[in-house]
Design an enzyme around this catalytic site. Structure first.
Site, PDB file in Angstrom:
ATOM      1  N   ARG A 145      13.290   1.262   0.604  1.00 55.62           N
ATOM      2  CA  ARG A 145      13.728   2.368   0.023  1.00 55.62           C
ATOM      3  C   ARG A 145      12.593   2.770  -1.242  1.00 55.62           C
ATOM      4  NH1 ARG A 145      19.783   3.537  -1.704  1.00 55.62           N
ATOM      5  NH2 ARG A 145      19.136   2.504  -3.597  1.00 55.62           N
ATOM      6  N   LYS A 155      14.855   8.052  -3.716  1.00 52.94           N
ATOM      7  CA  LYS A 155      15.417   7.940  -5.079  1.00 52.94           C
ATOM      8  C   LYS A 155      14.343   8.078  -6.411  1.00 52.94           C
ATOM      9  CE  LYS A 155      18.715   4.518  -6.859  1.00 52.94           C
ATOM     10  NZ  LYS A 155      19.752   5.188  -7.118  1.00 52.94           N
ATOM     11  N   GLU A 172      26.795  14.513  -1.030  1.00 52.78           N
ATOM     12  CA  GLU A 172      27.225  13.154  -1.683  1.00 52.78           C
ATOM     13  C   GLU A 172      27.438  13.427  -2.960  1.00 52.78           C
ATOM     14  OE1 GLU A 172      23.874  10.233  -2.289  1.00 52.78           O
ATOM     15  OE2 GLU A 172      22.611  11.960  -2.394  1.00 52.78           O
TER      16      GLU A 172
END
Ligand code: PLP
Ligand code: COI
Length: 350
Positions: free
Chosen positions: A87, A190, A226
């Site tokens: 990620r 992220k 989210e």
């Protein structure tokens, strides 16, 4: 070679919050002229970088979050670290930063955990060692362009529960007037910038009495995305276990594991699909937020369209599905339960 301090720190392990605690070492590697240095363990927690660094002006930076846990026999386990490495590199590509080779990422994580042995919370304390890898653009710059130098750093901090109230306490989320991420933006990676943009939303949610913000999709403001620092799980009528699918949410490592456990261990029908909140509210029996920091935090109430909506136990109690999943996940993470998936990875100390 620095020696490892084997004597545990004198901390009140059971009462730690989710706060920064300076530990002894951090791992640092730098990128210049197309190549990474091999990296080293250093003691200083303060970074000196050029005032023109693109990470400071244009948010060309990203981070990861992981935990290490002590097992009953004293070994220390990471949870699916290769997914965090992957990620970080997806984020790096999106932000035009150099990828951190998986071997360097793992070395940084292993070293930061190993060298800070004395700070790893003991088995049974309820605490964990939080691991924070970060990748930042450094070096002299002014115009909007990628950095010419980068730093990869991994520091660690012993932590307790993320949300106020701790452990498995039931939290509240609020839909505010702010969006988190556009469908083709950076919500799926992220990037630190996603979080800066969310600070005011978190504050608005907290002013309403919630723990943090719950985001809807930015295009239509209809579908669940989210929470500010966690993905969403829904135990729905008819033994269905649903997680919202969206191009703008962070693909949570924790959520992937929980979806497998819900299907394989609880026999629930799992679905990853768009969830139109207003339409499906009546079918939600239990809601939870999940992530490395959040683990599984049951959501009792959400603020949506000017009122509170409650789930299991009038929004005051932990529901049975989330409780079972919490137990299974945390037992695997602490080595208390078989790990047929091969999710945990021990850190070598010798
Ligand atoms: N969503 C956001 C926005 C997060 O910051 C996090 C935390 O990392 C998560 C979801 C959960 O992801 P993970 O389970 O990989 O920690
Ligand atoms: C994590 O869960 O590791 C995160 O990165 C969330 C962060 C906001 C604490």
């Amino acid at each position: 070679m620095n020696s490892i301090n084997r004597k545990k720190q004198d901390l009140d392990w059971g009462n730690l919050g989710f706060t920064y605690q300076k530990t002894d070492y951090r791992f640092v590697a730098s990128w210049k002229d197309g190549a990474w240095s091999e990296g080293e363990n250093i003691t200083g927690e303060v970074m000196a970088i050029h005032e023109g660094s693109p990470s400071l002006h244009y948010a060309q930076q990203c981070f990861e979050g992981m935990k290490a846990q002590t097992t009953k026999d004293g070994s220390v386990l990471l949870f699916r670290p290769e997914l965090n490495s992957r990620r970080m590199n997806e984020t790096a590509r999106r932000l035009m930063m150099p990828e951190v080779p998986e071997a360097l990422f793992m070395k940084g994580v292993d070293e930061a955990v190993r060298m800070n042995y004395s700070w790893i919370p003991p088995y049974g304390s309820g605490a964990a060692l939080y691991i924070r890898p970060l990748l930042i653009g450094t070096g002299e710059n002014l115009g909007l362009r990628p950095a010419t130098q980068y730093e990869f750093r991994v520091f660690v901090s012993p932590v307790g529960p993320y949300y106020k109230g701790g452990g498995l306490s039931v939290i509240k989320l609020a839909v505010t007037n702010y969006d988190r991420a556009a469908p083709l933006g950076t919500g799926h990676v992220k990037a630190g910038a996603n979080y800066a943009g969310g600070l005011l939303s978190t504050k608005s949610a907290q002013d309403l009495g919630a723990n943090e913000a719950l985001y809807l999709d930015a295009a239509e403001r209809k579908y669940l995305d989210e929470a500010g620092s966690a993905n969403i799980l829904l135990a729905m009528k008819g033994n269905r276990f649903v997680t919202p699918d969206s191009k703008a949410i962070l693909p949570s490592v924790t959520r992937r594991a929980i979806m497998d456990l819900a299907k394989d261990e609880l026999g629930l029908q799992t679905e990853s699909r768009p969830v139109e909140l207003e339409k499906e509210l009546k079918d939600i029996e239990e809601m939870a937020a999940c992530g490395t920091a959040a683990v599984i935090s049951p959501v009792g109430k959400i603020w949506f369209k000017d009122q509170w909506h409650s789930f299991y136990g009038a929004g005051e109690k932990v529901g049975p599905v989330m409780l079972k999943l919490y137990d299974m996940l945390t037992q695997i993470q602490k080595g208390e339960r078989d790990d047929p998936y091969g999710w945990t990875k021990p850190v070598a100390f010798d």
